[in-house]
Scaffold this motif. Sequence first.
Motif, PDB file in Angstrom:
ATOM      1  N   ASP A   8       0.813  -1.084   0.161  1.00 51.56           N
ATOM      2  CA  ASP A   8       0.046   0.183  -0.079  1.00 51.56           C
ATOM      3  C   ASP A   8       0.712   1.151   0.169  1.00 51.56           C
ATOM      4  N   LEU A   9       2.074   1.168   0.363  1.00 52.65           N
ATOM      5  CA  LEU A   9       2.877   2.179   0.227  1.00 52.65           C
ATOM      6  C   LEU A   9       3.155   2.597  -1.189  1.00 52.65           C
ATOM      7  N   ARG A  44       0.902   7.044   6.816  1.00 51.85           N
ATOM      8  CA  ARG A  44       1.066   5.771   7.109  1.00 51.85           C
ATOM      9  C   ARG A  44       2.502   5.263   7.598  1.00 51.85           C
ATOM     10  N   VAL A  45       3.652   6.111   7.217  1.00 49.91           N
ATOM     11  CA  VAL A  45       4.753   5.939   7.989  1.00 49.91           C
ATOM     12  C   VAL A  45       5.090   6.468   9.232  1.00 49.91           C
ATOM     13  N   ARG A  53       6.593   4.561  12.509  1.00 51.17           N
ATOM     14  CA  ARG A  53       5.745   4.009  13.075  1.00 51.17           C
ATOM     15  C   ARG A  53       6.205   2.457  13.334  1.00 51.17           C
ATOM     16  N   HIS A  55       5.528  -0.592  13.141  1.00 49.74           N
ATOM     17  CA  HIS A  55       5.471  -1.804  11.916  1.00 49.74           C
ATOM     18  C   HIS A  55       6.100  -1.572  10.627  1.00 49.74           C
ATOM     19  N   ILE A  56       6.723  -0.413  10.244  1.00 49.37           N
ATOM     20  CA  ILE A  56       7.588  -0.010   9.143  1.00 49.37           C
ATOM     21  C   ILE A  56       8.708  -0.479   9.195  1.00 49.37           C
ATOM     22  N   PRO A  86       5.625  -2.350   4.544  1.00 51.00           N
ATOM     23  CA  PRO A  86       4.484  -2.402   5.526  1.00 51.00           C
ATOM     24  C   PRO A  86       4.623  -3.691   6.414  1.00 51.00           C
TER      25      PRO A  86
END
Length: 91
Positions: A8-9, A44-45, A53, A55-56, A86
């Motif tokens: 999705d990135l 998202r990041v 984040r 989880h990145i 991700p």
Amino acid sequence: MQWKLFADLAERAGTKEVPVDGDADTVGAALDALLAERPALEGRVLTDDGELRDHINVLRNGTNVLVEGDGLEEQVEPGDELALFPPVSGG
């Protein structure tokens, strides 16, 4: 030097590869340049506090700099390949 984006990135950025412009000398500086060029990635990041984040995953030449390097302070050189992943799941 360029970023490779996955899942999705890449969708948010509108491309799977983004060259790093400027004089980035660390992974963090290259990430800042990426987010400035592709602001749709920021939420998202990064957290609301501007931190990466949990989880990145961030890789430099195939090595996760958050696990096996100096994190965002990891030095970069022209020609390096940087990657953002991700969380990976599946079955």
